[in-house]
Design a protein around this motif. Structure first.
Motif, PDB file in Angstrom:
ATOM      1  N   LEU A  20       1.039  -1.355  -0.023  1.00 24.02           N
ATOM      2  CA  LEU A  20       0.059  -0.126   0.090  1.00 24.02           C
ATOM      3  C   LEU A  20       0.949   1.272   0.084  1.00 24.02           C
ATOM      4  CD1 LEU A  20      -2.820   1.398   0.280  1.00 24.02           C
ATOM      5  CD2 LEU A  20      -2.604   1.057   2.753  1.00 24.02           C
ATOM      6  N   TYR A  21       2.009   1.225   0.699  1.00 24.59           N
ATOM      7  CA  TYR A  21       2.786   2.257   0.877  1.00 24.59           C
ATOM      8  C   TYR A  21       3.460   2.682  -0.584  1.00 24.59           C
ATOM      9  CZ  TYR A  21       6.596   5.387   2.390  1.00 24.59           C
ATOM     10  OH  TYR A  21       7.452   6.525   2.527  1.00 24.59           O
ATOM     11  N   HIS A  22       4.000   1.626  -1.317  1.00 27.67           N
ATOM     12  CA  HIS A  22       4.271   1.644  -2.543  1.00 27.67           C
ATOM     13  C   HIS A  22       3.590   2.303  -3.585  1.00 27.67           C
ATOM     14  CE1 HIS A  22       8.232   0.392  -1.503  1.00 27.67           C
ATOM     15  NE2 HIS A  22       7.656  -0.759  -0.985  1.00 27.67           N
ATOM     16  N   MET A  96      -6.780   5.101  -5.957  1.00 30.84           N
ATOM     17  CA  MET A  96      -5.547   5.264  -6.285  1.00 30.84           C
ATOM     18  C   MET A  96      -4.971   3.970  -6.736  1.00 30.84           C
ATOM     19  SD  MET A  96      -2.165   6.683  -4.414  1.00 30.84           S
ATOM     20  CE  MET A  96      -2.921   8.204  -3.809  1.00 30.84           C
ATOM     21  N   ILE A  97      -4.509   3.970  -8.083  1.00 34.27           N
ATOM     22  CA  ILE A  97      -3.999   2.720  -8.654  1.00 34.27           C
ATOM     23  C   ILE A  97      -2.404   2.854  -8.687  1.00 34.27           C
ATOM     24  CG2 ILE A  97      -3.959   1.013 -10.430  1.00 34.27           C
ATOM     25  CD1 ILE A  97      -6.529   1.148  -8.995  1.00 34.27           C
ATOM     26  N   HIS A  98      -1.462   1.783  -8.417  1.00 38.71           N
ATOM     27  CA  HIS A  98      -0.277   2.094  -8.559  1.00 38.71           C
ATOM     28  C   HIS A  98       0.251   2.532 -10.072  1.00 38.71           C
ATOM     29  CE1 HIS A  98       4.046   0.780  -8.822  1.00 38.71           C
ATOM     30  NE2 HIS A  98       4.137   0.611  -7.244  1.00 38.71           N
ATOM     31  N   ARG A  99       1.254   3.253  -9.881  1.00 42.11           N
ATOM     32  CA  ARG A  99       1.553   3.965 -11.472  1.00 42.11           C
ATOM     33  C   ARG A  99       1.694   2.804 -12.363  1.00 42.11           C
ATOM     34  NH1 ARG A  99       1.807   8.415 -13.345  1.00 42.11           N
ATOM     35  NH2 ARG A  99       2.087   9.594 -11.376  1.00 42.11           N
ATOM     36  N   ASP A 100       2.530   1.658 -11.989  1.00 38.78           N
ATOM     37  CA  ASP A 100       2.806   0.863 -12.928  1.00 38.78           C
ATOM     38  C   ASP A 100       1.702  -0.121 -13.355  1.00 38.78           C
ATOM     39  OD1 ASP A 100       5.650   1.383 -12.458  1.00 38.78           O
ATOM     40  OD2 ASP A 100       5.846  -0.540 -10.865  1.00 38.78           O
ATOM     41  N   CYS A 101       0.633  -0.048 -12.738  1.00 33.24           N
ATOM     42  CA  CYS A 101      -0.655  -0.597 -13.230  1.00 33.24           C
ATOM     43  C   CYS A 101      -1.635   0.394 -13.964  1.00 33.24           C
ATOM     44  CB  CYS A 101      -1.273  -1.409 -12.034  1.00 33.24           C
ATOM     45  SG  CYS A 101      -0.374  -2.591 -11.225  1.00 33.24           S
ATOM     46  N   GLN A 102      -1.363   1.453 -14.107  1.00 33.53           N
ATOM     47  CA  GLN A 102      -2.166   2.421 -14.642  1.00 33.53           C
ATOM     48  C   GLN A 102      -2.131   2.271 -16.225  1.00 33.53           C
ATOM     49  OE1 GLN A 102      -1.137   6.371 -13.046  1.00 33.53           O
ATOM     50  NE2 GLN A 102      -1.516   5.831 -11.108  1.00 33.53           N
TER      51      GLN A 102
END
Length: 172
Positions: A20-22, A96-102
């Motif tokens: 989650l922090y990442h 919010m979605i992790h940038r790598d999964c956007q």
């Protein structure tokens, strides 16, 4: 809580907190807008995230993880109030979605799943606020059927910001 074709949105357990922090750290633009850091890294700490989760719980918000169904990997966070302490209405506080999964449809899929869940619960509407500087968020939410009803100022750690308030009203 609910599932979609590729996602499960469910409770965040202690074992998910590093992931989650990442998710937060990967969204440096969001951290810059809300926390006021130029790069989003090094200022928003894991302890601050844990504090924010505790404050969310104390104020009646529910924080959920967005997990890929295929491997149960936490790739995002969704936070909502069933009854906000300011107006008594349901609010979506954060998606919010992790940038790598956007840019893979996970944000849209989780938002649509949430709205289906809202409709099934019989909520008359759901509201959300978008910081005006978050230029990518407005078209996203408008495409899902949210409509502006108000603008107001809100204080963030980064300063006072203009917030655009939107609402989604399910079709009868």
């Amino acid at each position: 809580m609910f599932e979609t074709q590729r996602l499960t949105v469910a409770r965040i357990e202690d074992e998910h907190l590093d992931d989650l922090y990442h998710v937060y750290l990967s969204n440096s633009d969001y951290l810059r807008i809300t926390e006021g850091t130029p790069d989003g890294v090094g200022v928003y700490t894991r302890d601050q995230m844990l504090r924010d989760l505790q404050v969310a719980e104390w104020t009646g918000r529910t924080s959920l993880g967005v997990f890929r169904r295929e491997d149960r990997k936490l790739i995002g966070v969704l936070e909502y109030w069933e009854r906000s302490d300011t107006d008594g209405m349901p609010w979506l506080g954060l998606l919010m979605i992790h940038r790598d999964c956007q840019r893979r449809g996970f944000g849209r899929e989780s938002a649509e799943g949430f709205l289906q869940w809202v409709v099934a619960r019989g909520w008359p509407e759901v509201r959300l606020g978008v910081v005006e500087e978050n230029v990518d968020a407005l078209p996203f939410w408008r495409a899902l059927g949210f409509r502006e009803y108000e603008r107001k100022e809100k204080r963030f750690p980064s300063g006072v910001k203009q917030v655009i308030c939107l609402r989604y009203e399910p079709a009868p």
